[in-house]
Structures are given as C-alpha cells and as structure tokens.
Scaffold this active site. Structure first.
Site, PDB file in Angstrom:
ATOM      1  CB  THR A  12      -1.044  -0.015   1.419  1.00  0.00           C
ATOM      2  OG1 THR A  12      -1.919  -1.037   1.023  1.00  0.00           O
ATOM      3  CG2 THR A  12      -1.609   1.369   1.507  1.00  0.00           C
ATOM      4  CG  ASP A  55      -1.580  -6.775  -2.366  1.00  0.00           C
ATOM      5  OD1 ASP A  55      -2.550  -5.926  -2.217  1.00  0.00           O
ATOM      6  OD2 ASP A  55      -1.524  -7.704  -1.539  1.00  0.00           O
ATOM      7  CB  SER A  56       2.655  -8.047   1.076  1.00  0.00           C
ATOM      8  OG  SER A  56       1.587  -7.854   2.006  1.00  0.00           O
ATOM      9  CB  SER A  57      -1.772 -11.040  -1.033  1.00  0.00           C
ATOM     10  OG  SER A  57      -2.652 -10.380  -0.097  1.00  0.00           O
ATOM     11  CB  THR A  87       0.506  -4.037   6.390  1.00  0.00           C
ATOM     12  OG1 THR A  87      -0.499  -4.048   5.768  1.00  0.00           O
ATOM     13  CG2 THR A  87       1.133  -2.579   6.607  1.00  0.00           C
ATOM     14  CG  ASP A  88      -2.617  -7.318   3.432  1.00  0.00           C
ATOM     15  OD1 ASP A  88      -2.960  -6.739   4.375  1.00  0.00           O
ATOM     16  OD2 ASP A  88      -3.278  -7.441   2.177  1.00  0.00           O
ATOM     17  CB  THR A 157       1.075 -11.257  14.672  1.00  0.00           C
ATOM     18  OG1 THR A 157       0.082 -11.702  13.858  1.00  0.00           O
ATOM     19  CG2 THR A 157       0.361 -10.754  15.887  1.00  0.00           C
TER      20      THR A 157
HETATM   21  N1  ASP Z   1      -2.615  -5.426   0.498  1.00  0.00           N
HETATM   22  C1  ASP Z   1      -1.507  -4.645   1.068  1.00  0.00           C
HETATM   23  C2  ASP Z   1      -0.332  -5.329   0.970  1.00  0.00           C
HETATM   24  O1  ASP Z   1      -0.103  -6.042   1.818  1.00  0.00           O
HETATM   25  C3  ASP Z   1      -1.741  -3.898   2.480  1.00  0.00           C
HETATM   26  C4  ASP Z   1      -0.666  -2.982   2.941  1.00  0.00           C
HETATM   27  O2  ASP Z   1       0.308  -2.846   2.286  1.00  0.00           O
HETATM   28  O3  ASP Z   1      -1.226  -2.309   3.862  1.00  0.00           O
HETATM   29  O4  ASP Z   1       0.373  -5.405   0.066  1.00  0.00           O
END
Ligand code: ASP
Length: 332
Positions: A12, A55-57, A87-88, A157
C-alpha cells in the site's frame, strides 16, 4: 553519514488511489518513495532499489530468498537496510528473513503503511523516517518499524486492518520506542562471528486451523502431496478434539507413521502452547507432536520452512525447531 540500502517490494505504501474510485488502490509501479521525503537525506545517504513490486499477498518464499540474497550481497557496502513491504504478509517476510541471517550485525528494518504515501493523511512518511533513522543505529535485528514502535520481526503479527497501530508482538515487548528520543530496550547481541545467510525455504508445509465440527478424515488426502510438516492451529493451550469422528488422533498417528512433522500452535495469540496441561495435549506430546510454544503462527510456519529448506536430517530439524534460533521463542 550512514549508508542505507532501501529495498522496495510494493504494498500500500507505494500504491495510489484510482481516480474517481472512492478508495480503490492500484499499483504505482516504479515510484521512488524517497522523492516524497527529500529530508531523508539529512538522516542518511540512501540508495533505493526496486527488488519487485507486489501486493504482499503475492510475496512468498522465492521473494524472501531474493530479499535475503540482496542483503547478503550488499552487506558490506551499507550500514543498514530498510525494506518497504505491504502490511498483509509483512510479519511472514520479517520472520522468514530473520531465520536466514545468523550472527546479524546490522539493522534490517521492515516498514510499510496503512495509507499510501501519496495520500495527505498517510502514515507512510512517519514510518519511513523512523525506519531509516532506526537503520542508522547499532542494532542487530530484523525488525518491523510501525507507528513509533520497533518490534522483533519474528515476534510480530498484524493485529489490525484499519488502525495505524497495525502491528504488535504479543509475547515479547517492543525492541524500541520512538518518542522525542529513540530508546532501544532489547536487541540480540551479535556473537562476534561472521554473518551467515541461508536464503532457502521449503514449501512442503500444510497449516490446519481447527474448528468445532471439523472431521479430520476429510483432510487426510491433503497429506498425499509430499507434505513434510503439518502445523496445527489448535484451541487454547494446544488442545483438540479426541472423541468420535471429530478426534484428531488418527490424523496425528497417520502423520507420525509417514514421518511428517506435526507442530501444535494455537489460535490464541497471547501466551504459550502447553502440551502438559490437558489430556489432548499429553496425547499429542506422547505421539511426538512439537509444541510451537509462544511463537507467532508466522514464525511457527516460516521457521519450519527455513529448517526444511536447509537441513535434510530429521533430528537436526527437530532439535533446531524446539529451541530459540533468532529470539523467536522464549527460553524454557
Ligand atoms: N494489501 C496490501 C499489501 O499487503 C496492504 C498494505 O500494504 O497495507 O500489500
């Protein structure tokens, strides 16, 4: 001035809101985030590198290997490292990378934001400035820097989707607090030996989250695909059903007979798994199930991926899994 290597991986922090969408986020590829904060050059000499943009997913073991190998290859050229990350799955990446580095002597700080850098009310600026500042200090940890706190990466976490205070380390105090001054409270003391890096992970893991009404027999076919470890997110102190068709015992016995490691973790994030306390835990212990103790689920998973990626021998893997390697679990 300290030299910092800033690795961009997406998330993000580097996204932008699509025009007229009311909040939909999309990638903002190749956006040099330091351009938003020219003052960063007052803190350190920063060089940026985009290692990938996701995206970190979508970030997983091959990406962890790239990040760790990049730090290893540039280790002597920089005083510290900052990784910008979504953050994910940030806590997974932080945990995984921490296991790769033995005898780390420099800071590796991971940060991101809940709101994109390009949005006026973003938390990105504060997080990035704090992370860079932290990376200039004598601090030998892989850590997450978020909302004025520094957490050990493999203890962290993501606890909140919507709060700026997204991260916590439930079973370990923050390593540092950032106020008017930065106060470092804990840090792993480097052993004085040479840094070693082992950037390889096995993906032969399965995670099973128990729920009331689950019939474990349904999950037995999943063991056919070369799984080498099942991590179970059990109830409370590591408990599970032991009666009738709901009993997990036959599933555990099948794993043991096939030499598949079983780790018992908990759905509760605070405190430690205890396989002595209740009957089901004692059955698991007697079958050879390993306790995840007070590790986060992210650490319980990535530690096993790391050990399976590095060692072949069952005893070497088990011996290392049950003791703290990088501060990820409390000593007995
Ligand atoms: N979907 C985003 C990610 O993890 C969420 C974030 O960065 O806050 O890449």
């Amino acid at each position: 001035m300290k030299r910092i290597l800033l690795l961009q991986t997406g998330g993000t922090i580097a996204m932008q809101i699509r025009r007229g969408s009311g909040g939909t986020l999309e990638n903002n590829q190749s956006m040099n985030l330091t351009r938003y904060i020219p003052e960063l050059s007052q803190i350190a000499h920063i060089e940026c590198r985009e290692v990938f943009f996701k995206d970190s997913s979508d970030v997983g073991p091959p990406d962890w290997e790239i990040i760790a190998a990049t730090i290893r290859d540039e280790y002597h050229a920089y005083d510290g490292f900052v990784i910008l990350h979504g953050t994910d799955t940030m806590a997974y990446t932080a945990s995984a990378i921490s296991f790769c580095f033995k005898n780390l002597t420099k800071p590796v700080i991971i940060t991101g934001s809940q709101v994109p850098m390009s949005v006026i009310r973003s938390d990105a600026k504060r997080n990035l400035i704090n992370a860079v500042q932290m990376a200039t200090l004598p601090f030998s940890e892989v850590a997450i820097c978020f909302s004025d706190k520094i957490f050990r990466g493999n203890r962290s976490t993501k606890m909140s989707i919507g709060e700026f205070t997204a991260f916590h380390s439930p079973n370990f105090p923050p390593l540092a607090e950032i106020g008017i001054n930065i106060t470092i409270k804990h840090s792993i003391t480097p052993s004085g030996r040479q840094m070693e890096c082992y950037p390889s992970f096995s993906e032969s893991i399965m995670v099973l989250r128990l729920f009331p009404g689950m019939r474990p027999a349904q999950f037995l076919p999943l063991l056919e695909n070369g799984v080498r470890c099942v991590i179970i997110a059990g109830f409370g102190s590591g408990n599970f059903p032991i009666q009738g068709d709901y009993s997990l015992i036959p599933f555990l016995e099948t794993c043991v007979n096939r030499n598949i490691f079983v780790v018992m973790a908990s759905q509760a994030v605070y405190d430690s798994v205890d396989l002595e306390k209740y009957k089901s835990g004692r059955i698991a212990r007697d079958l050879g199930v390993i306790s995840a103790r007070d590790m986060t689920i992210e650490s319980a998973i990535t530690k096993m991926m790391y050990l399976l990626g590095r060692f072949e021998n069952t005893h070497q893997i088990r011996d290392r899994y049950i003791r703290p390697l990088r501060g990820e679990m409390s000593a007995d």
